[in-house]
Design an enzyme around this catalytic site. Structure first.
Site, PDB file in Angstrom:
ATOM      1  N   GLY A   7      14.187 -46.679 -33.239  1.00  0.00           N
ATOM      2  CA  GLY A   7      13.828 -45.507 -34.019  1.00  0.00           C
ATOM      3  C   GLY A   7      12.343 -45.617 -34.289  1.00  0.00           C
ATOM      4  N   CYS A   8      11.678 -44.574 -34.748  1.00  0.00           N
ATOM      5  CA  CYS A   8      10.221 -44.670 -34.795  1.00  0.00           C
ATOM      6  C   CYS A   8       9.582 -43.621 -35.676  1.00  0.00           C
ATOM      7  CB  CYS A   8       9.636 -44.495 -33.402  1.00  0.00           C
ATOM      8  SG  CYS A   8      10.225 -45.669 -32.220  1.00  0.00           S
TER       9      CYS A   8
END
Lengths: 362, 144, 501
Positions: free
Chosen positions: A11-12
């Protein structure tokens, strides 16, 4: 463990800033933006792509390199000398900080292909350069080209993005466009090359998401000569963009209609001309449809594109103020650097936001 | 009104309709228990000759000759369905002779037998229709 | 002769407490296994005539019948099993080749059953097909080789000939002749309603069914039965049949007694003559000859229809497929060794060819390695039994699947494997009028539509679970698959990881 040995999901946070008038500004602003989204990263990767930062070398390909050791460096430099005219080479300037450790050797080369080699290869210049990058990355053990465009550069490391920016002295660079990435991988990579942005030539991609079409996209793009060595979504998305834009000469609008193609039911409701064009693109580039959650910011020479997956399964906000356009995973990351926005909106799933710098302004 | 229609194209001559019909009037849950050892008296009968077969049962005519001929008023037309009142029937068999389709038959218990579209049973679809394995017997509205 | 006596494999068990002597079993058995004995008011059965097709069992209104496997046995022998011994008795008596029907029933590994499908958890949301769009539409045909633009720099929409399907399934080639007219009509009508295609097989196309041309693949096989210009131009696609999974390397034979009436007319051969399809096409002895036939058919139809080349999955299938992909074909159909047939020599059916899963994986990989996967679509058949098999086949790299046996089962086939007798009690593989009428196409087509609709729902559920909402993102997506109980080599060929990796 490093990228390429396993598939690493993450995720980011992503952020991007561009000046439509080509005005150059300091890298500090993108650091400020990505810092706000500290919670969206976990310290296992951060990075930046910066455009317009090497005006004095704008006709040369800027290769940013990670070397594991001196042998790799020696071997790689031999390869470079054999294929390119090296105009300038240096270490990339960094600050020693406690938060960033285990750094590899980080070097920068400004190069141009040797005319004889280029002629011999019967390739166009950019294809020649791309192939050399693949050669180094797959054949020279311990050497890795992580940036290879003109008048642009990628800076990345294992760490939180704000520390990575400080480490690379990004505040000392000026460019017309910056993108940034903070990473939240589900595995623990220790390798700098695995951080993002991922870049090929002047295309750079920062990506938040996990695409479910990965192997379909990978196996399709590998047929066209690309080698996915990192097994990351960002890598394959970058290659798809390169394939569609550089090799097939699609416009970025058309690229959006391929990567986040409208549903057939939507296509059927369009006027004939548009419908046929969309059908053609979906038929022809079926394997370049990207499925599953993603929000990406693509940097390229003279512009920036932001795109969400067609269901909009990842957040992404766009803000505008005068000639500046801001894109980020969270509105707060825009407000922190420009609270007084003319316009702010969340693009719909599959609706590309393409910003280009006015002609002749770079 | 919905009626039972047959399509000889799909009739296989399997005679299952006769057994389902006989079963329908028994009020038993299990056909084996209901019909074991019995000679059935179905209200529908399969006619066969030269490889052609089809089932025949009461057409529920708009102008029913059987009702006209009934001397006791045992046969009546109620909501389009021709019903038999067993208590009134005196087994004169005028209806059996009148019916051009041979769809009314004598029976051992005195009163004549004829199809009443299973309305006296629990099933809403006539059992011959339900039991036909090839949709050769259908229950549908086709207009008058 | 006594030494040829073979005890029946199956026994008919009648529960006399439940039998009501309705005689439906007797009337419905084309093999005359049941008989009513008036004198004793009793039904009796002859096990030796039973083919275990379940027609009587299914129609018995009182559940009085069942078929059981006989426990009569030879002396136990791990090497000489009863089957081998019985086959020798038969051949010693007849001097003939053993014939069988339907697909290979032997105990070879079924790779589909050793492959498991992925689903999303946490990092990537699954998609609910009841609430979000879920696309199963596929196109079959070559991809444009380059993008061209007109003077206004708009893309020229010059798509090669192709077909569109609402879901990645087609009904595979089963000829009129091997199947009854009613079976063909059911397949044609179901295809039209579903927006998919069925395949005529090599028996030509009955004149009543030309109206379903948009949903028809017409086949050109080695016998060239029923092939003429109108036949070719009425179809959505043309298939050249080079081989069949159930009998690679050999042709077909429809006995003269089945060549009657409409079948003789449709095949364009005289009544009563044997319809013999040669083993090879006698104008195709090599790949360059195939190219000529492909282009002849394209010429005949003015390059408006995709041409499919169907081959059996044999040992060097990937090299053959690579040749076909360069021969002008738009679609390659590969038929695995479990594929069905109306009749095939038993030894060939049971011992020739390779599993479709391995053939598909290796063809897909080879075409990609050679950069020619975009030249063709891949259709696979030869035993697709469920929607899960379809999802696995697509993820291995197929564009679409062919189903034959599954469609026949939907029509009532109980896999008794006696098609070659011509006495199909379910009205599917027969031309006997009284038997053909047992398959009412009004029922048949609806059942096919139901089956495909159900499978489409299941495909959507599985896709949604993987976080995929368009079938093209599943194609070749081998990371969505894991093997269980497969060795390194098998995993390598399938191009998948082992579960847990």
């Amino acid at each position: 463990m490093r990228e390429g040995m396993f598939r690493n999901l993450s995720g980011c946070a992503i952020s991007g800033i561009i000046s439509k008038s080509g005005k150059r500004f300091s890298g500090q602003r993108i650091i400020d933006s990505i810092t706000v989204m500290h919670e969206r990263s976990n310290g296992l990767g951060g990075g930046f792509a910066a455009y317009g930062i090497y005006p004095e070398y704008k006709d040369y390909y800027a290769f940013h390199m990670f070397y594991d050791n001196r042998t790799a460096k020696k071997e790689c430099e031999e390869f470079l000398e054999e294929h390119f005219d090296i105009i300038n080479l240096s270490k990339i300037p960094t600050r020693k900080i406690r938060e960033i450790t285990d750094e590899p050797l980080i070097w920068r080369y400004f190069v141009t292909p040797l005319p004889t080699k280029l002629a011999e290869s019967q390739l166009d210049e950019r294809e020649f350069v791309a192939r050399c990058v693949f050669r180094i990355n797959t054949c020279i053990d311990g050497a890795y080209v992580f940036s290879s465009g003109k008048n642009m550069g990628v800076f990345k490391a294992v760490g939180f993005p704000e520390d990575v920016g400080y480490f690379y002295r990004l505040d000392e660079y000026e460019g017309y466009c910056f993108t940034a990435h903070g990473r939240y991988p589900t595995n623990t990579p220790g390798w700098w090359g695995g951080a993002h942005p991922f870049a090929l030539l002047d295309y750079s991609v920062v990506h938040n998401g996990e695409i479910s079409s990965y192997d379909a996209n990978r196996r399709a793009i590998e047929m066209y000569g690309y080698k996915c060595t990192l097994l990351t979504d960002t890598e394959v998305i970058t290659y798809i963009i390169d394939y569609l834009h550089r090799k097939n000469k699609l416009t970025f609008n058309e690229i959006c209609s391929v990567m986040a193609a409208p549903f057939w039911s939507t296509i059927e409701s369009k006027p004939q001309e548009e419908r046929e064009e969309l059908e053609f693109l979906r038929y022809t580039f079926a394997s370049q449809l990207i499925n599953g959650p993603f929000s990406i910011i693509v940097g390229f020479e003279g512009g920036m594109m932001a795109l969400n997956d067609r269901l909009k399964l990842r957040s992404m906000v766009v803000g505008e103020k005068d000639d500046m356009v801001y894109v980020a995973s969270e509105e707060a990351a825009i407000r922190v650097i420009q609270n007084d926005l003319d316009k702010v909106w969340s693009p719909k799933g599959g609706e590309g936001v393409i910003v280009t710098v006015e002609k002749g302004k770079i | 009104m919905k009626r039972v229609y047959v399509n000889e194209n799909w009739c296989l001559g399997c005679h299952l309709c006769e057994y389902y019909c006989a079963f329908a009037s028994t009020n038993e849950k299990d056909m084996a228990r209901a019909l074991k050892g019995i000679k059935i008296s179905p209200r529908i009968r399969v006619e066969e000759m030269d490889g052609i077969s089809f089932a025949v049962s009461c057409r529920h005519c708009n102008e029913p000759l059987c009702v006209k001929g009934c001397i006791t008023g045992a046969l009546t037309r109620v909501d389009g369905i021709i019903m038999i009142d067993k208590d009134k029937c005196i087994s004169c068999y005028t209806c059996v002779l009148c019916c051009p389709y041979g769809a009314v038959s004598p029976s051992e218990d005195g009163a004549v037998l004829k199809c009443e579209l299973c309305i006296k049973t629990y099933s809403r679809t006539p059992m011959c229709v339900k039991g036909c394995p090839n949709e050769a017997i259908v229950f549908e509205e086709r207009g008058e | 002769m006594a030494i040829d006596y073979i005890y029946p494999d199956y026994e008919i068990v009648r529960n006399y407490d439940r039998c009501i002597n309705c005689r439906v079993c007797e009337r419905q058995c084309a093999n005359e296994a049941h008989e009513y004995i008036e004198s004793s008011n009793k039904m009796v059965s002859d096990d030796s005539k039973c083919v275990n097709c379940h027609r009587c069992v299914s129609l018995c209104p009182t559940r009085a019948l069942k078929i059981v496997k006989s426990d009569h046995t030879f002396k136990t022998n791990a090497n000489w099993e009863g089957k081998s011994i019985k086959e020798i008795y038969k051949q010693a008596e007849s001097g003939g080749v053993l014939l069988s029907s339907m697909g290979n029933p032997e105990n070879y590994p079924v790779y589909f059953d050793k492959i498991l499908i992925n689903a999303s958890q946490v990092t990537n949301p699954s998609i609910d097909p009841l609430r979000e769009p879920m696309e199963t539409r596929v196109y079959l045909g070559a991809k444009p080789s380059k993008i061209e633009r007109d003077e206004n720099s708009r893309i020229k929409r010059n798509l090669p000939p192709h077909v569109m399907l609402s879901m990645p399934v087609m009904f595979s080639a089963m000829s009129y002749g091997s199947l009854s007219y009613n079976a063909h009509e059911s397949l044609a009508r179901a295809s039209a309603e579903l927006g998919i295609l069925y395949n005529t097989g090599e028996g030509g196309l009955h004149e009543n069914l030309y109206k379903y041309g948009k949903n028809t693949i017409v086949q050109v096989a080695s016998g060239r039965f029923g092939v003429h210009k109108k036949y070719l131009s009425s179809a959505a696609a043309i298939e050249i049949k080079m081989g069949q999974g159930a009998k690679p390397g050999i042709g077909g034979h429809l006995p003269g007694k089945k060549i009657v009436g409409d079948i003789s007319r449709t095949r364009m051969i005289p009544e009563g003559t044997d319809a013999i399809s040669p083993a090879p096409h006698h104008d195709i002895y090599s790949i360059e000859d195939l190219r000529q036939l492909v282009y002849s058919l394209k010429e005949a139809t003015r390059y408006t229809k995709p041409v499919i080349v169907k081959i059996a999955a044999v040992h060097n299938v990937s090299a053959i497929a690579s040749g076909i992909a360069r021969s002008g074909a738009d679609i390659i159909a590969i038929d695995g060794f479990r594929g069905g047939t109306g009749a095939a020599p038993t030894r060939i059916r049971d011992h020739v060819g390779i599993p479709i899963e391995l053939a598909l994986a290796s063809v897909d990989k080879r075409l990609r390695d050679e950069g020619i996967r975009d030249n063709v679509s891949i259709v696979v058949g030869g035993s697709i039994r469920s929607s899960a098999d379809i999802v696995k086949a697509i993820a291995l790299g197929a564009d679409c699947v062919y189903i034959g046996t599954a469609a026949l089962i939907a029509l009532g086939c109980h896999l008794c494997r006696s098609c070659h007798s011509g006495k199909c009690n379910w009205g599917i593989a027969t031309q006997r009028e009284d038997l053909v009428k047992r398959l009412n196409p009004n029922i048949g087509y609806k059942r096919l539509v139901n089956l495909m609709t159900a499978w489409q729902h299941e495909i959507m559920e599985m896709m949604g679970g993987m976080g995929i909402n368009s079938i093209e993102s599943l194609k070749g997506n081998r990371l969505m698959l894991r093997g269980v109980g497969l060795n390194e080599k098998e995993l390598e060929i399938l191009g998948i990881k082992h579960a847990g990796e």
